[in-house]
Design an enzyme around this catalytic site. Structure first.
Site, short mmCIF file in Angstrom:
data_model
loop_
_atom_site.label_atom_id
_atom_site.label_comp_id
_atom_site.label_asym_id
_atom_site.label_seq_id
_atom_site.Cartn_x
_atom_site.Cartn_y
_atom_site.Cartn_z
N TYR A 132 -8.22 24.11 -0.52
CA TYR A 132 -8.07 22.84 -1.41
C TYR A 132 -6.58 22.45 -1.29
CZ TYR A 132 -7.82 19.82 -5.19
OH TYR A 132 -7.61 18.64 -6.12
N GLU A 149 -7.10 13.66 -2.16
CA GLU A 149 -7.59 14.73 -2.02
C GLU A 149 -8.50 15.32 -0.99
OE1 GLU A 149 -10.97 15.78 -5.02
OE2 GLU A 149 -9.67 17.11 -6.14
#
Ligand code: GDP
Ligand code: MN
Length: 399
Positions: free
Chosen positions: A119, A207
């Site tokens: 992530y 993101e």
């Protein structure tokens, strides 16, 4: 402003960020042609909607099949088949709400062989006034859950705008992700490119989930989500051109035409307030007395009667709204202008729900007089506390 994944990857590609090749298409035939141009043996068919969680999402229509909104396929024909199954169907994910979102476009992408999923995100950190990066080895998962149960697996650092990204930032990321050798080098270069893209395009949030290491030893961004700072769009016409109004709330689009700061929420009490701080306080106090706001709306300082009328119409057009609270502290904004705007809107669209009006400040007597003499069934209130209690009571009792 949000954009689609395929658009986000296009923006990142311009900055040299490693993203898989792909083509966005609107029909199954285009999907097959697109897949034929991308070397296999694996392709990914990805639903393009402004919401995450697509992989684990479910389609409302049974014909779309059991698989989610992101499908790995083994041939161009299979890509076309899956595009056909999901185009026009409604995908429900944890971010769309129960109504789901219609998939009008799919992205056909070259498949990647995944070794590991990470992530990575960047955002404007208001506490440090800097761009901050968040990285974790726990990619592909719900990051909020990771932050809650295993916070030690999340690493954050901010970048000093005077120096920009430095080699030590790259080493921080590599260490946090357990990368060494060439992959650590790739991580350093990736962070520098993402930072360049972030600042050049005035992003508010970026993101990448998942950021992957492929079996071939490459770091690649498999998903990308970007939101831009709406206040900067005037200087990025190329970004504004990426706006997809079909993905936005109709009420918010209407509000933006009148330059109103309006955000749709999921409660029952429509709010018209001046000033963002007072608007936030109004939402809080409605919650305190046991109901939920249907929107955030700041009509601003120097709103005209026309703008107030438009705002009131947007509120009353929302079928969720069971009561309206007008809360104005007139400073630059004049209470009589608000009163006239409300009256004009009610004349145009009627008033089916209870309305509480709290006016204070400049021209308050004139404003109150206009409301009083209008013959409208308005519940007057003296202060914010009183106003909030009255509208909550009216909505609960259905009067
Ligand atoms: P999201 O569910 O909306 O966040 O969509 P993603 O783009 O993140 O895709 C969901 C998941 O599909 C990813 O976490 C991956 O595990 C998987 N996926 C996406 N692209 C590929 C690919 O090229 N190959 C493989 N094997 N899996 C992929
Ligand atoms: Mn994702």
């Amino acid at each position: 402003m949000n954009i689609h994944e395929y658009q986000a990857k296009g923006v990142l590609r311009e900055f040299g960020v490693p993203v898989p090749n792909g083509v966005a298409v609107l029909t199954a035939d285009e999907a097959e042609a697109a897949a034929a141009k991308i070397p296999g043996p694996v392709w990914v068919v990805k639903s393009q909607i402004h919401a995450g969680g697509r992989g684990k999402g479910k389609f409302k229509e049974a014909e779309a099949g059991e698989k989610g909104g992101v499908r790995v396929v083994k041939s161009a024909a299979d890509a076309a088949e899956n595009a056909k199954l999901i185009l026009g169907k409604t995908l429900v994910t944890i971010q769309t709400g129960p109504a789901g979102k219609q998939v009008n476009r799919v992205y056909i992408e070259e498949g990647s062989e995944i070794e590991k999923e990470f992530y990575l995100s960047a955002l404007v950190d208001r506490a440090t006034s800097r761009v901050a990066f968040v990285v974790s080895t726990e990619g592909g998962m719900d990051i909020e859950e990771v932050a809650h149960s295993t916070p030690e697996k999340i690493h954050t650092f901010a970048v000093d705008p005077a120096t920009g990204v430095m080699p030590h930032h790259g080493r921080t990321v590599a260490e946090a992700l357990g990368l060494s050798g060439d992959l650590a080098k790739q991580a350093g270069s990736l962070v520098a490119k993402l930072y360049a893209a972030f600042t050049a395009k005035d992003m508010a949030m970026l993101e990448i989930n998942p950021l992957v290491v492929t079996k071939g030893g490459e770091l690649k961004c498999l998903d990308a989500k970007i939101s831009f700072d709406s206040n900067s769009l005037y200087r990025h016409p190329e970004i504004l051109a990426l706006r997809d109004e079909t993905e936005e709330d109709e009420k918010e689009i209407e509000a933006s035409k009148y330059d109103l700061a309006y955000i749709a929420l999921d409660g029952t009490i429509g709010c018209m307030v001046n000033g963002a701080g007072l608007a936030m306080a109004t939402l809080d106090i409605i919650k305190l007395y046991g109901e939920s706001p249907a929107n955030f709306l700041d009509v601003g300082g120097g709103a005209t009667e026309e703008k107030v009328t438009a705002a009131f119409k947007i509120i009353t057009a929302d079928p969720q709204v069971k009561g309206i609270l007008v809360n104005i502290f007139g400073g630059i904004m004049k209470c009589d202008v608000i009163a006239r705007g409300v009256l004009a809107a009610v004349k145009a669209v009627g008033l089916q729900v209870p309305l509480v009006v709290r006016l204070e400040g400049t021209n308050v007597e004139e404003g109150k007089k206009i409301i009083r003499e209008s013959g409208l069934n308005v519940i007057p209130a003296d202060d914010l506390d009183d106003a909030a209690q009255k509208i909550v009571k009216a909505v609960k009792e259905g009067v």
